[in-house]
Design a protein around this motif. Structure first.
Motif, PDB file in Angstrom:
ATOM      1  N   ALA A  24       0.816  -1.214   0.000  1.00 27.16           N
ATOM      2  CA  ALA A  24       0.000   0.000   0.000  1.00 27.16           C
ATOM      3  C   ALA A  24       0.846   1.259   0.000  1.00 27.16           C
ATOM      4  CB  ALA A  24      -0.942  -0.007   1.200  1.00 27.16           C
ATOM      5  N   SER A  25       2.095   1.152   0.406  1.00 25.91           N
ATOM      6  CA  SER A  25       2.963   2.323   0.432  1.00 25.91           C
ATOM      7  C   SER A  25       3.435   2.737  -0.961  1.00 25.91           C
ATOM      8  CB  SER A  25       4.178   2.049   1.322  1.00 25.91           C
ATOM      9  OG  SER A  25       4.927   0.970   0.809  1.00 25.91           O
ATOM     10  N   ARG A  26       3.257   1.866  -1.964  1.00 24.91           N
ATOM     11  CA  ARG A  26       3.653   2.195  -3.343  1.00 24.91           C
ATOM     12  C   ARG A  26       2.627   3.137  -3.955  1.00 24.91           C
ATOM     13  NH1 ARG A  26       6.977  -1.654  -6.021  1.00 24.91           N
ATOM     14  NH2 ARG A  26       7.010  -0.005  -7.601  1.00 24.91           N
ATOM     15  N   HIS A  27       3.067   3.984  -4.846  1.00 22.96           N
ATOM     16  CA  HIS A  27       2.178   4.934  -5.497  1.00 22.96           C
ATOM     17  C   HIS A  27       1.274   4.237  -6.506  1.00 22.96           C
ATOM     18  CE1 HIS A  27       3.882   8.599  -3.859  1.00 22.96           C
ATOM     19  NE2 HIS A  27       5.072   8.037  -3.987  1.00 22.96           N
ATOM     20  N   ASP A  28       0.115   4.841  -6.768  1.00 22.40           N
ATOM     21  CA  ASP A  28      -0.816   4.292  -7.747  1.00 22.40           C
ATOM     22  C   ASP A  28      -0.190   4.225  -9.134  1.00 22.40           C
ATOM     23  OD1 ASP A  28      -2.807   3.912  -5.871  1.00 22.40           O
ATOM     24  OD2 ASP A  28      -3.778   5.833  -6.287  1.00 22.40           O
ATOM     25  N   ASN A  29       0.673   5.175  -9.456  1.00 21.16           N
ATOM     26  CA  ASN A  29       1.340   5.157 -10.759  1.00 21.16           C
ATOM     27  C   ASN A  29       2.178   3.895 -10.923  1.00 21.16           C
ATOM     28  OD1 ASN A  29       0.247   7.596 -11.436  1.00 21.16           O
ATOM     29  ND2 ASN A  29       2.115   8.773 -11.124  1.00 21.16           N
ATOM     30  N   ALA A  30       2.865   3.483  -9.884  1.00 25.36           N
ATOM     31  CA  ALA A  30       3.693   2.272  -9.960  1.00 25.36           C
ATOM     32  C   ALA A  30       2.826   1.049 -10.205  1.00 25.36           C
ATOM     33  CB  ALA A  30       4.500   2.101  -8.677  1.00 25.36           C
ATOM     34  N   ALA A  31       1.680   0.981  -9.545  1.00 23.09           N
ATOM     35  CA  ALA A  31       0.762  -0.139  -9.741  1.00 23.09           C
ATOM     36  C   ALA A  31       0.213  -0.130 -11.161  1.00 23.09           C
ATOM     37  CB  ALA A  31      -0.376  -0.078  -8.731  1.00 23.09           C
ATOM     38  N   GLY A  32      -0.147   1.039 -11.659  1.00 20.46           N
ATOM     39  CA  GLY A  32      -0.686   1.139 -13.012  1.00 20.46           C
ATOM     40  C   GLY A  32       0.323   0.756 -14.066  1.00 20.46           C
ATOM     41  N   ILE A  33       1.553   1.200 -13.913  1.00 18.82           N
ATOM     42  CA  ILE A  33       2.603   0.873 -14.884  1.00 18.82           C
ATOM     43  C   ILE A  33       2.876  -0.629 -14.876  1.00 18.82           C
ATOM     44  CG2 ILE A  33       5.062   1.157 -15.391  1.00 18.82           C
ATOM     45  CD1 ILE A  33       4.692   4.098 -14.396  1.00 18.82           C
ATOM     46  N   ALA A  34       2.989  -1.222 -13.696  1.00 14.32           N
ATOM     47  CA  ALA A  34       3.240  -2.660 -13.593  1.00 14.32           C
ATOM     48  C   ALA A  34       2.084  -3.453 -14.204  1.00 14.32           C
ATOM     49  CB  ALA A  34       3.449  -3.057 -12.141  1.00 14.32           C
ATOM     50  N   LEU A  35       0.862  -3.006 -13.963  1.00 12.86           N
ATOM     51  CA  LEU A  35      -0.309  -3.702 -14.496  1.00 12.86           C
ATOM     52  C   LEU A  35      -0.340  -3.615 -16.019  1.00 12.86           C
ATOM     53  CD1 LEU A  35      -2.898  -5.234 -13.921  1.00 12.86           C
ATOM     54  CD2 LEU A  35      -4.060  -3.045 -13.682  1.00 12.86           C
ATOM     55  N   LEU A  36      -0.098  -2.436 -16.561  1.00  9.51           N
ATOM     56  CA  LEU A  36      -0.103  -2.287 -18.020  1.00  9.51           C
ATOM     57  C   LEU A  36       1.013  -3.090 -18.671  1.00  9.51           C
ATOM     58  CD1 LEU A  36      -0.999   1.475 -18.436  1.00  9.51           C
ATOM     59  CD2 LEU A  36      -2.426  -0.509 -18.951  1.00  9.51           C
ATOM     60  N   ASP A  37       2.187  -3.132 -18.046  1.00 11.52           N
ATOM     61  CA  ASP A  37       3.290  -3.930 -18.583  1.00 11.52           C
ATOM     62  C   ASP A  37       2.902  -5.407 -18.664  1.00 11.52           C
ATOM     63  OD1 ASP A  37       4.923  -1.739 -18.926  1.00 11.52           O
ATOM     64  OD2 ASP A  37       6.049  -2.064 -17.054  1.00 11.52           O
ATOM     65  N   ARG A  38       2.262  -5.908 -17.618  1.00  5.05           N
ATOM     66  CA  ARG A  38       1.846  -7.314 -17.619  1.00  5.05           C
ATOM     67  C   ARG A  38       0.727  -7.562 -18.623  1.00  5.05           C
ATOM     68  NH1 ARG A  38       2.280 -10.061 -11.711  1.00  5.05           N
ATOM     69  NH2 ARG A  38       4.339  -9.244 -11.238  1.00  5.05           N
ATOM     70  N   ALA A  39      -0.204  -6.632 -18.749  1.00  2.52           N
ATOM     71  CA  ALA A  39      -1.301  -6.800 -19.705  1.00  2.52           C
ATOM     72  C   ALA A  39      -0.769  -6.812 -21.133  1.00  2.52           C
ATOM     73  CB  ALA A  39      -2.334  -5.692 -19.515  1.00  2.52           C
ATOM     74  N   VAL A  40       0.174  -5.934 -21.445  1.00  2.00           N
ATOM     75  CA  VAL A  40       0.772  -5.908 -22.790  1.00  2.00           C
ATOM     76  C   VAL A  40       1.497  -7.213 -23.063  1.00  2.00           C
ATOM     77  CG1 VAL A  40       2.565  -4.825 -24.188  1.00  2.00           C
ATOM     78  CG2 VAL A  40       0.915  -3.411 -22.969  1.00  2.00           C
ATOM     79  N   ALA A  41       2.269  -7.686 -22.094  1.00  2.00           N
ATOM     80  CA  ALA A  41       3.015  -8.932 -22.278  1.00  2.00           C
ATOM     81  C   ALA A  41       2.067 -10.115 -22.481  1.00  2.00           C
ATOM     82  CB  ALA A  41       3.929  -9.179 -21.083  1.00  2.00           C
ATOM     83  N   ALA A  42       0.929 -10.106 -21.802  1.00  2.00           N
ATOM     84  CA  ALA A  42      -0.011 -11.221 -21.894  1.00  2.00           C
ATOM     85  C   ALA A  42      -0.823 -11.194 -23.185  1.00  2.00           C
ATOM     86  CB  ALA A  42      -0.965 -11.194 -20.703  1.00  2.00           C
ATOM     87  N   THR A  43      -0.931 -10.034 -23.826  1.00  2.00           N
ATOM     88  CA  THR A  43      -1.765  -9.945 -25.022  1.00  2.00           C
ATOM     89  C   THR A  43      -0.971  -9.785 -26.313  1.00  2.00           C
ATOM     90  OG1 THR A  43      -2.017  -7.547 -24.680  1.00  2.00           O
ATOM     91  CG2 THR A  43      -3.715  -8.967 -23.754  1.00  2.00           C
TER      92      THR A  43
END
Length: 50
Positions: A24-43
């Motif tokens: 929870a101490s990580r910024h929302d931007n870090a979560a969003g970037i990590a999520l988009l990176d994984r979504a791109v890799a998966a698709t």
């Protein structure tokens, strides 16, 4: 107990494409970037799905 942030990317049917769990101490931007990176890799064409 420390908090957690969860991010979930789904397709139009609601099926999970990518999931990210961060402290929870990580910024929302870090979560969003990590999520988009994984979504791109998966698709990417030819991507191997677990």
């Amino acid at each position: 107990m420390p908090g957690r942030k969860r991010g979930l990317a789904v397709d139009v049917l609601g099926l999970a494409i990518a999931v990210v769990v961060l402290a929870a101490s990580r910024h929302d931007n870090a979560a969003g970037i990590a999520l988009l990176d994984r979504a791109v890799a998966a698709t990417e064409p030819g991507a191997v799905r677990p």
